[in-house]
Design a protein around this motif. Structure first.
Motif, PDB file in Angstrom:
ATOM      1  N   TRP A 159      49.963 -11.683  63.967  1.00 40.53           N
ATOM      2  CA  TRP A 159      51.331 -10.900  63.435  1.00 40.53           C
ATOM      3  C   TRP A 159      51.949 -11.661  62.425  1.00 40.53           C
ATOM      4  N   TYR A 160      52.439 -11.234  61.372  1.00 45.83           N
ATOM      5  CA  TYR A 160      53.288 -11.982  60.497  1.00 45.83           C
ATOM      6  C   TYR A 160      54.903 -11.423  60.919  1.00 45.83           C
ATOM      7  N   ILE A 161      55.164 -10.480  61.621  1.00 40.20           N
ATOM      8  CA  ILE A 161      56.289  -9.993  61.905  1.00 40.20           C
ATOM      9  C   ILE A 161      56.531  -9.333  63.323  1.00 40.20           C
ATOM     10  N   PRO A 162      57.210  -9.847  64.048  1.00 36.74           N
ATOM     11  CA  PRO A 162      57.484  -9.124  65.333  1.00 36.74           C
ATOM     12  C   PRO A 162      57.814  -7.427  65.289  1.00 36.74           C
ATOM     13  N   PRO A 163      57.029  -6.703  66.136  1.00 35.49           N
ATOM     14  CA  PRO A 163      57.125  -5.233  66.009  1.00 35.49           C
ATOM     15  C   PRO A 163      58.743  -4.982  66.135  1.00 35.49           C
ATOM     16  N   GLU A 164      59.690  -5.889  66.802  1.00 33.83           N
ATOM     17  CA  GLU A 164      61.003  -5.426  66.771  1.00 33.83           C
ATOM     18  C   GLU A 164      61.674  -5.371  65.520  1.00 33.83           C
ATOM     19  N   HIS A 165      61.214  -6.640  64.645  1.00 37.03           N
ATOM     20  CA  HIS A 165      61.859  -6.664  63.289  1.00 37.03           C
ATOM     21  C   HIS A 165      61.223  -5.544  62.344  1.00 37.03           C
ATOM     22  N   TYR A 218      57.877 -15.928  72.374  1.00 36.53           N
ATOM     23  CA  TYR A 218      58.235 -14.614  71.809  1.00 36.53           C
ATOM     24  C   TYR A 218      59.663 -14.442  71.443  1.00 36.53           C
ATOM     25  N   VAL A 234      56.607 -14.724  66.519  1.00 33.75           N
ATOM     26  CA  VAL A 234      55.150 -14.104  66.640  1.00 33.75           C
ATOM     27  C   VAL A 234      54.234 -15.288  66.375  1.00 33.75           C
ATOM     28  N   PHE A 257      60.208  -9.398  52.500  1.00 34.18           N
ATOM     29  CA  PHE A 257      61.215  -9.526  53.786  1.00 34.18           C
ATOM     30  C   PHE A 257      60.979 -11.164  54.085  1.00 34.18           C
TER      31      PHE A 257
END
Lengths: 313, 546
Positions: free
Chosen positions: B325-331, A19, A104, B268
């Motif tokens: 997921w194609y993007i981490p929530p943080e991003h 991660y 991810v 993005f």
């Protein structure tokens, strides 16, 4: 044995997953610093600024960044297959590809694709886990299942940032349940020997006379074994991959009963046997964690494997 | 300074103060006014142009989620189950059997001169051929000499022939991959499922380029489709917009006879969130009337029919894992925060309701940090949102662009396989969105489904599946709402509603010119309303001559 870099055959690929923030980039930089003559090709997918220490960068053009020691770096984005193909055409060809997955991404899916490409061979999947946060992340309502799956797909888990964790033993115990098939290595700042991550070089330069690593030896044990001639390499690989031995890696060449030389590769519980390059000499290098891997027992088991395998050649 | 006044059989204005007019006056590409001839004479000298006297004019239709690569894909062989019109107006008959697919591919293969050139097809929909899957032996009947790859309509499966497998080194036993089914002979069947299995075949079948990129001929052909479907403004929703593409798009769309306005969002990709904002602000400065730049697109999850959308508990009806997921929530949060701070709009692809929930959480958190008036952050697809999520969108000042075409093309599969009956009936909940007060658009996602806002409106009004099931009576919307949604509704999501989307004084002279009256043909016939062409920026584009 052949020297690293002159091998033909499929190009080994190690998938590096984990991660966001687990230390993938730090690990890659550590591998580059330890490359010691290996030509590593780094493929990155994370966006933006080149995640490589600027001190290692020599030159950059559109697609490829040249790094010290003959290493290269490129970003692959959504075109992983053609980026890999491009690496395979470089002259000189890289010795090993480190494919850094996005935060991810599921490393197993990437490994699956690599396994389909005839010019490449999956070496193994290394997943980093942040000892301080991995358990909390694994329970996150959004990314929990992704984090758990990343871990479950690892051959080798690098339990990183152990210096920041309150109870790394508990995290390791939890991880070993989450990924029963994987070997777990603890680290701080992703500092691990390159041979544990990418396997030993096949020119015998890894080990000192006393059987220990030349570098980064603390915490690790290694042994060079004489593989029994005429043993079944598949059976031998299965034996070395047996979780009971707790080896991180094993690599080398074994003479088959029919006299042909086989290359044997073990990463955690994953093993592959393939045709050895011309001129390969018999030999097996095993690496494990000090206090976990019992190399004497491995040696004995290897010897017994020989005894129980009738030589037919 | 002479106005041109067009009398029409009927002018549907979308201006509630005078919803209908008999005449519209145009000057310099803009609308001087709409009303009676008597009213418009007050504006001074005019020329009467009665070419639309027997037509119905609507505001030019706005496609809020399409990809200009639809124009590019027509360079490949159309292999769809349904009839589909190409940019030149030829309707390619839908292929009702595997034999028909093979025959069309074989004809195309025979026309290629280079014997080694691959042959690429698109829009195959394997679910319509009963229990029979298209396999490599079928495609081998089209050619054994050249590699053939046919992309599925969903974009998630690539069907290939034996030659393609052979070139990729995959025509061998022992392959163990979840996306590669094997035949009884132990060899791959030729169905490559999912991006991981498709990727190794791309270079050999002509699909190795960025699938969402568009080239110059494709951009031109896309605009012809716009004219044929009454569209005067269309989104190119997921372009990475490298400099050379922007230069090309600025040049082509500025040509005097380019008939559409393109709103190109910057996806993005390949940069940090910080660089993304800088890049998009720079793009915004390069906008011209015919090419609008300066909006961000983010992809949060995958697709429902590809089982890669992120679904909340209890997940997929058939038990498939919970998606990607194609993007981490943080991003995602970082992009939202930076975009809110910079006043840049973000459109986010969320198919599954868990992805929608994450986007809502991130918008809320970003707003607390950077209160941002009239941000109009928009959720795209957003197919599984429930009523509570629509209520949150309202409170957060968001828009939604739903995807009712799914009901027709994949509604039966959603009902039976992907999400099950209950959620299939609330998918693309247009009525709930309107009731909650969320500004609503609806879209085709062309080339995933064909460009055609009137068809999309038909889907939202009828919610009819390919087999005739009405999928969620409660979520049907009325014709008037549907027509508003494909004009002003979509314009609002790009902050263009002050400029386009209705026929009113001062707005762009963009009209859909129709042979039939969509207000009176009835909801059942909306998709059959005939399009004569368009007026775009005052320029007249008959479909018959495009």
């Amino acid at each position: 044995m052949t020297a690293g870099g002159t091998q033909s055959g499929p190009l080994p690929v190690t998938v590096v997953g984990g991660y966001l923030g687990a230390g993938k980039t730090t690990l890659v930089n550590n591998m580059l610093r330890q490359a010691g003559g290996r030509r590593l090709a780094i493929m990155v997918n994370e966006f933006g600024a080149l995640p490589i220490d600027s001190s290692l960068v020599e030159a950059a053009d559109d697609r490829i960044v040249s790094l010290t020691g003959g290493c290269v770096c490129c970003s692959y984005g959504e075109d992983m297959v053609s980026s890999l193909a491009m690496l395979a055409t470089l002259d000189p060809r890289p010795d090993h590809v480190l494919l850094e997955a996005s935060g991810v991404a599921l490393p197993g899916a990437i490994a699956g694709t690599v396994g389909l490409l005839s010019d490449f061979a999956l070496d193994g999947t290394v997943v980093l886990a942040d000892a301080e946060t991995v358990q909390r992340r694994a329970g996150d309502r959004y990314v929990g299942s992704t984090v758990r799956q990343q871990i479950a797909e690892a051959d080798l888990i690098l339990l990183n940032k152990c210096d920041l964790a309150a109870d790394p033993d508990a995290v390791e115990a939890w991880l070993s349940e989450a990924a029963p098939g994987a070997r777990i290595v603890r680290a701080e700042q992703a500092d691990v020997p390159i041979d544990a991550v990418l396997g030993t070089r096949t020119d015998g330069s890894t080990l000192r006379a006393d059987g220990r690593f030349r570098d980064h030896t603390s915490g690790y044990v290694a042994a060079e074994l004489d593989p029994p001639a005429g043993a079944d390499p598949e059976a031998l690989a299965r034996l070395l991959a047996d979780p009971a031995h707790r080896l991180l890696r094993a690599k080398g060449f074994v003479r088959r009963p029919d006299g042909a030389m086989a290359a044997l590769q073990v990463v955690g519980s994953r093993w592959t046997v393939s045709e050895a390059p011309a001129g390969a000499l018999p030999g097996l290098v095993c690496i494990g964690l000090k206090g976990q891997a019992d190399l004497a027992a491995v040696q004995q088991a290897v010897g017994e494997a020989k005894a129980s395998t009738p030589a037919t050649g | 300074m002479t106005n041109t006044v067009y009398p029409a059989r009927k002018i549907i204005t979308m201006n509630p103060a005078r919803p209908h007019a008999s005449h519209v006056a145009v000057r310099d590409g803009r609308i001087v006014g709409a009303g009676t001839l008597d009213e418009l004479t007050g504006w001074g000298a005019y020329t009467l142009d009665d070419r639309f006297a027997d037509k119905v004019l609507m505001p030019g239709l706005v496609e809020g989620h399409s990809h200009t690569m639809e124009g590019t894909l027509w360079a490949y062989v159309y292999c769809g189950f349904f009839d589909r019109m190409d940019p030149e107006g030829t309707v390619w008959p839908g292929l009702r059997s595997i034999d028909e697919i093979v025959e069309r591919l074989r004809e195309a293969a025979d026309r290629l001169e280079d014997p080694a050139a691959p042959l690429a097809g698109w829009s195959l929909d394997a679910i319509y051929y009963g229990n029979r899957r298209v396999d490599r032996h079928d495609l081998d009947r089209a050619s054994t000499q050249r590699a053939i790859g046919v992309l599925n309509a969903s974009g998630h499966i690539l069907n290939v022939n034996s030659k393609a497998l052979e070139l990729a080194g995959l025509l061998k036993p022992g392959i163990d991959h979840p996306g590669i089914p094997l035949g009884e002979d132990g060899l791959p069947t030729g169905e490559m499922k999912g991006p991981d299995a498709m990727a190794p075949l791309g270079p050999f079948t002509g699909f190795d380029r960025d699938l969402l990129a568009c080239d110059e001929p494709g951009l031109r052909r896309f605009a012809r489709l716009c004219v044929r479907t009454g569209v005067t403004t269309a989104a190119d929703l997921a372009n990475t917009l490298p400099d050379d593409a922007v230069d090309m798009m600025l040049r082509v769309t500025a040509e005097p006879d380019y008939p559409a306005r393109i709103v190109a969002l910057r996806r993005f990709y390949g940069v940090t969130p910080e660089e993304l904002i800088d890049r998009v602000l720079g793009l915004r400065d390069r906008s011209q009337d015919s090419l609008r730049l300066g909006i961000i697109k983010v992809v949060a999850d995958g697709s429902i029919q590809g089982f890669s959308a992120r679904l909340r508990w209890p997940g997929y009806f058939n038990g498939a894992p919970e998606g990607l997921w194609y993007i981490p929530p943080e991003h995602l949060l970082e992009i939202y925060q930076r975009a809110m701070a910079a006043g840049v709009q973000v459109h986010t692809h969320t198919n599954g309701d868990e992805a929608t929930e994450l986007a809502l959480d991130c918008v809320e958190a970003a707003l607390r940090k950077h209160p941002s008036p009239d941000h109009r952050f928009t959720l795209q697809h957003c197919q599984l949102a429930d009523a509570a999520q629509f209520r949150r969108m309202t409170k957060l000042g968001m828009c939604v662009n739903l995807f009712p075409n799914h009901h027709f093309y994949w509604g039966d599969q959603h009902y039976g396989i992907t999400v099950g009956p209950e959620r299939a009936e609330r998918m693309n909940a247009c009525a709930t969105a309107l009731a909650a007060g969320v500004p609503l658009a609806i879209h085709s996602d062309a080339p995933v489904t064909p460009l055609g806002p009137l068809f999309t409106a038909w889907c939202a009004v009828n919610r009819r599946t390919a087999t005739g099931r009405t999928l969620g009576e409660h979520e049907r919307i009325g014709v008037a709402d549907a027509l508003r949604t494909i004009t002003l509704g979509a314009a609002y999501t790009f902050k263009l509603d002050g400029e386009i989307g209705s026929i009113e004084t001062g707005k762009r002279a963009d009209f859909a010119v129709l042979e039939d009256d969509p207000e009176t043909v009835g909801g059942e016939a909306l998709k059959d309303v005939r399009v004569w062409g368009t007026v775009q920026g005052g320029r007249i584009f008959p479909a018959a001559e495009i």
